[in-house]
Design an enzyme around this catalytic site. Structure first.
Site, short mmCIF file in Angstrom:
data_model
loop_
_atom_site.label_atom_id
_atom_site.label_comp_id
_atom_site.label_asym_id
_atom_site.label_seq_id
_atom_site.Cartn_x
_atom_site.Cartn_y
_atom_site.Cartn_z
N GLY A 63 23.80 49.18 46.37
CA GLY A 63 25.07 49.75 45.71
C GLY A 63 24.92 49.60 44.03
O GLY A 63 24.17 48.73 43.62
N GLY A 118 30.75 49.69 40.45
CA GLY A 118 31.51 48.45 39.80
C GLY A 118 31.23 46.94 40.47
O GLY A 118 30.99 46.13 39.62
N ALA A 119 31.24 47.10 41.75
CA ALA A 119 31.14 45.72 42.15
C ALA A 119 29.62 45.16 42.18
O ALA A 119 29.48 43.98 42.04
CB ALA A 119 31.29 46.02 43.99
N SER A 167 47.07 43.04 49.53
CA SER A 167 46.53 41.86 48.72
C SER A 167 46.63 40.51 49.29
O SER A 167 47.75 40.03 49.62
CB SER A 167 47.06 42.00 47.36
OG SER A 167 46.35 40.69 46.53
N LYS A 168 45.49 39.75 49.33
CA LYS A 168 45.36 38.24 49.91
C LYS A 168 45.70 37.38 48.78
O LYS A 168 45.98 36.14 48.75
CB LYS A 168 44.32 37.96 50.51
CG LYS A 168 43.87 38.98 51.76
CD LYS A 168 44.83 38.59 52.98
CE LYS A 168 44.27 39.50 54.23
NZ LYS A 168 44.57 40.85 54.01
N SER A 169 45.90 37.91 47.47
CA SER A 169 45.75 36.94 46.18
C SER A 169 47.18 36.14 46.15
O SER A 169 46.97 34.95 45.88
CB SER A 169 45.56 37.92 45.12
OG SER A 169 44.48 38.51 44.74
N LYS A 210 40.67 48.21 36.89
CA LYS A 210 39.96 47.28 36.29
C LYS A 210 39.22 47.65 34.82
O LYS A 210 39.09 46.96 33.94
CB LYS A 210 38.70 46.91 37.14
CG LYS A 210 39.14 45.96 38.18
CD LYS A 210 38.13 45.58 39.04
CE LYS A 210 38.26 44.60 39.97
NZ LYS A 210 37.44 44.00 41.05
N TYR A 268 35.13 42.59 54.11
CA TYR A 268 35.61 41.60 55.28
C TYR A 268 36.50 42.10 56.02
O TYR A 268 37.11 43.10 55.90
CB TYR A 268 35.88 40.22 54.34
CG TYR A 268 37.14 40.44 53.85
CD1 TYR A 268 38.35 40.36 54.39
CD2 TYR A 268 37.08 40.86 52.32
CE1 TYR A 268 39.39 40.40 53.47
CE2 TYR A 268 38.17 40.96 51.72
CZ TYR A 268 39.37 40.74 52.23
OH TYR A 268 40.60 41.00 51.57
N THR A 293 19.51 57.26 40.20
CA THR A 293 19.62 57.06 38.72
C THR A 293 20.84 56.08 38.49
O THR A 293 20.59 55.58 37.33
CB THR A 293 19.95 58.81 38.32
OG1 THR A 293 21.22 59.12 39.09
CG2 THR A 293 18.88 59.46 38.37
#
Length: 282
Positions: A127, A130-131, A15-17, A66, A222, A155
Site C-alpha cells: 500500500g 496515508g497509512a 471509535s474505540k478511542s 488528518k 482488525y 507510481t
C-alpha cells in the site's frame, strides 16, 4: 480540574478511542475526559476551534480530517511532516497547536512488543496511502535493513520512495525501494498490509511465494475474527499473523504520553479491548 480531550472524525461512532483513553487514565490517576466528536465533513476547523475555545487540551483526528488537521498546526513533528497528516493535536501553553503523527510509532511499538526487535529486518509494505506513508519513518528509525514498498498503482509507491530517499540528505536512500506487486521476489521477514482491503474481505494481488515459514505478517486492519489478509498469510505458511488492534492501542498510548507525560500500560488495555471486541454483537 478535569482536562478535556476528544477524537474527531466522520463517521466516529465506531471509535474505540474513548474506551482506550479511559482505561489509560484510571490506573495512571490522570484526571481527564475523552469523547468522540462527529464533525461535519465541511466543518472540521469550526468544530475543533469550538472544542479548544471551550477548554479542550488536545485531540485525536481520524478519517477524513488528518490532512486538514495538518494544515491547521502551528508546529509539527518530523513524523507528521513526512506523513503529510496528523492524528494528534496538542494545545500548547502559548495558544498554538502542535501536530504529531503517532500511527507509525504505534505500529512499531506493537511489532516490537510481538517480535522483540526490528533491527536488520527485511520489511515489505503493501500500500502507498496515508497509512503507509505515516509508518515509513518510524520503521526506518527502528533500524530495519530494507523497506520495499509495493502498491497496485506503482507510481504511488515510487512517489513515497522519492519522498523518503530525500530525507536527511539521502540517509535512507539505500534502504527504500518500490517494486511492482507482480515482480516481488526474494524473502521478507515482515510483511505489512496497510491497505483497507481486509475490511471488504479482499486481498492485494500478492504472489504466494513471498510468504515463507519465517515470515511474520501484519494487517493494520482488525476485527473480531482473523482478517482476510492474515487468513491468507497463515494459509501460505506464515510463521505468525498479527492484526492492527495493538497498533490502535499503541498510537493512542503515544498520544496519551504526549499530552500527559505518562506512559500507560498498553498490554493490559489491549487485552481488555480484545475481549470487548470479541463480545460485541456480530
Amino acid at each position: 480540574m478535569t482536562d478535556r480531550y476528544a477524537v474527531f472524525g466522520n463517521p466516529i461512532s465506531h471509535s474505540k478511542s474513548p474506551f482506550i483513553h479511559g482505561q489509560f487514565a484510571a490506573p495512571t490517576q490522570e484526571s481527564l475526559t475523552y469523547e468522540a466528536i462527529l464533525a461535519p465533513v465541511d466543518g472540521f476547523e469550526a468544530s475543533l476551534t469550538a472544542f479548544f475555545n471551550a477548554g479542550g487540551k488536545g485531540a485525536n483526528v481520524t478519517v477524513p480530517f488528518k490532512e486538514q488537521a495538518f494544515a491547521l498546526c502551528d508546529s509539527i513533528s518530523p513524523e507528521a511532516k513526512l506523513a503529510g497528516a496528523v492524528n494528534t493535536l496538542s494545545l500548547l501553553a502559548d495558544g498554538t497547536i502542535r501536530g504529531d503523527n503517532t500511527d507509525g510509532l504505534g505500529l512499531v511499538a506493537d511489532l516490537i512488543a510481538n517480535l522483540g526487535s526490528l533491527q536488520d529486518q527485511r520489511v515489505l509494505l503493501i500500500g502507498a496511502g496515508g497509512a503507509a506513508r505515516g509508518c515509513i519513518l518510524p520503521l526506518l528509525n527502528a533500524e530495519i535493513a530494507q523497506l520495499t514498498i509495493s502498491n497496485r498503482t506503482h507510481t504511488k509507491a515510487q512517489l513515497l520512495v522519492d519522498i523518503f530517499t530525500s530525507v536527511d540528505n539521502g540517509a535512507y536512500a539505500s534502504k527504500v525501494t518500490a517494486v511492482e506487486m507482480s515482480e516481488l521476489a526474494g524473502e521478507f521477514d515482515i510483511i505489512i498490509n496497510s491497505t483497507s482491503a481486509s475490511l471488504a474481505g479482499e486481498l492485494p494481488p500478492l504472489p504466494a511465494h513471498i510468504i515463507t515459514t519465517q515470515t511474520v505478517c501484519y494487517d493494520m486492519m482488525y476485527g473480531a475474527s482473523v482478517t482476510a489478509f492474515n487468513q491468507w498469510a497463515l494459509s501460505q505458511g506464515a510463521a505468525k499473523a498479527i492484526d492492527g488492534l495493538g497498533m490502535l492501542v499503541g498510537q493512542a498510548a503515544k498520544s496519551f504520553t504526549l499530552w500527559r507525560g505518562v506512559e500507560p500500560d498498553t498490554q493490559v488495555v489491549l487485552t481488555l479491548l480484545r475481549d470487548k471486541l470479541m463480545a460485541e454483537p456480530k
